[in-house]
Design an enzyme around this catalytic site. Structure first.
Site, mmCIF file in Angstrom:
data_model
loop_
_atom_site.group_PDB
_atom_site.id
_atom_site.type_symbol
_atom_site.label_atom_id
_atom_site.label_comp_id
_atom_site.label_asym_id
_atom_site.label_seq_id
_atom_site.Cartn_x
_atom_site.Cartn_y
_atom_site.Cartn_z
ATOM 1 N N GLY A 294 0.826 -1.197 0.000
ATOM 2 C CA GLY A 294 0.000 0.000 0.000
ATOM 3 C C GLY A 294 0.864 1.252 0.000
ATOM 4 O O GLY A 294 2.088 1.188 0.148
ATOM 5 N N HIS B 99 14.256 4.124 -0.583
ATOM 6 C CA HIS B 99 15.066 3.241 0.261
ATOM 7 C C HIS B 99 16.519 3.409 -0.139
ATOM 8 O O HIS B 99 16.828 3.562 -1.335
ATOM 9 C CB HIS B 99 14.674 1.778 0.073
ATOM 10 C CG HIS B 99 13.264 1.473 0.470
ATOM 11 N ND1 HIS B 99 12.740 1.803 1.694
ATOM 12 C CD2 HIS B 99 12.264 0.869 -0.212
ATOM 13 C CE1 HIS B 99 11.476 1.412 1.756
ATOM 14 N NE2 HIS B 99 11.165 0.844 0.610
ATOM 15 N N GLY C 166 4.362 0.645 4.575
ATOM 16 C CA GLY C 166 3.587 0.183 3.425
ATOM 17 C C GLY C 166 3.409 -1.314 3.533
ATOM 18 O O GLY C 166 4.392 -2.059 3.526
ATOM 19 N N GLY D 103 6.527 -3.773 4.708
ATOM 20 C CA GLY D 103 6.682 -3.403 6.109
ATOM 21 C C GLY D 103 7.004 -1.949 6.363
ATOM 22 O O GLY D 103 6.266 -1.053 5.943
ATOM 23 N N ALA E 234 10.094 1.305 6.938
ATOM 24 C CA ALA E 234 11.435 1.830 6.673
ATOM 25 C C ALA E 234 11.690 2.996 7.612
ATOM 26 O O ALA E 234 10.968 3.999 7.582
ATOM 27 C CB ALA E 234 11.555 2.283 5.219
ATOM 28 N N CYS F 289 5.470 9.838 -0.192
ATOM 29 C CA CYS F 289 4.133 9.371 0.189
ATOM 30 C C CYS F 289 3.031 10.203 -0.451
ATOM 31 O O CYS F 289 1.874 10.147 -0.013
ATOM 32 C CB CYS F 289 3.969 9.352 1.707
ATOM 33 S SG CYS F 289 5.228 8.352 2.535
#
Length: 255
Positions: A71, A77, A140, A151, A153, A169
């Site tokens: 999601g 990252h 997410g 998961g 971050a 986001c």
């Protein structure tokens, strides 16, 4: 007894990490097995969630962009960031539902930050963990037939300039921050990881925590099945079954 297995994958390409998760999810759907918590650091990458807008990637330049099954919208990252992928069976009575799972994951990050003197907060209806109006951790999630993957971050020693190339986001008004920026000095990634593991174990109620100290399997190794080949030899993963492999070497841990 509820067991949590955890593994630090070190630095790993984003798509390879997704592949590891996909295979673990598939295996956990097929056979009862322990929940798994993966820690990883990715090389530079931008990822878009299921509903993410391509227009929120402003100038990726040399950094790859991947659309994913999680999601949320776009995030970054990279080195210095702690990425956590829990593979939790939500069908267990212990964890019950995805909303409770999300709250526990958020609380794990909040308590981790608190141990370093930082006040992390939720900002409904927005996801993630914030320090004021600055996001320090993005979340997410994906759930497939009761098994979680993707998961969280957490920006630990992250180079925040890479966020300037996206609208993080999808929130043009929001800023991002890191533990280093807030505390004024670089933080120990190992200490942050161990602190997160401690709170995750406590909040989710695991009574036994084991570290996987050698390469482990990501496919259900059954002779004659299509799961009998390693995903990628460069990952160092073997095939023989995950979770109940008598040859699987673990080490009891007290996070």
């Amino acid at each position: 007894m509820t067991t949590l297995l955890y593994k630090d994958l070190g630095e790993l390409d984003y798509l390879k990490a997704v592949q590891v998760q996909e295979k673990l999810v598939e295996f956990k759907q097929r056979e009862p097995s322990a929940d798994v918590l993966l820690f990883v650091e990715h090389p530079h990458v931008y990822t878009l969630g299921r509903g993410g807008k391509d227009s929120n990637v402003l100038r990726a330049q040399e950094v790859p962009v991947h659309r994913t099954s999680r999601g949320g919208d776009v995030t970054y990252h990279g080195p210095g960031q702690l990425v956590v992928y829990p593979l939790v069976d939500l069908r267990s009575k212990l964890r019950k539902d995805v909303h409770r799972y999300l709250r526990n994951l958020e609380t794990t990050a909040i308590r981790t930050l608190s141990d370093f003197g930082l006040e992390g907060i939720r900002r409904p209806p927005y996801t993630g963990i914030w320090i004021g109006d600055k996001k320090i951790a993005a979340i997410g999630l994906a759930v497939r037939r009761g098994i979680t993957f993707h998961g969280l971050a957490l920006n630990v020693n992250t180079d925040l300039s890479y966020f300037d190339r996206i609208i993080p986001c999808g929130l043009a008004w929001a800023d991002v921050t890191s533990m280093t920026k807030e505390l004024g000095k670089e933080q120990s990634a190992e200490r942050v990881k161990n602190t997160f593991l401690h709170h995750f174990t406590e909040l989710f109620g695991y009574s036994d925590v084991k570290e996987l100290i050698e390469t482990f399997d990501v496919q259900a190794g059954q002779k004659g099945s299509s799961y009998n080949e390693p995903i990628d030899e460069s990952l160092g993963f073997r095939v023989s079954g995950f979770g109940f492999n008598p040859k699987l070497e673990t080490r009891n841990s007290k996070p």
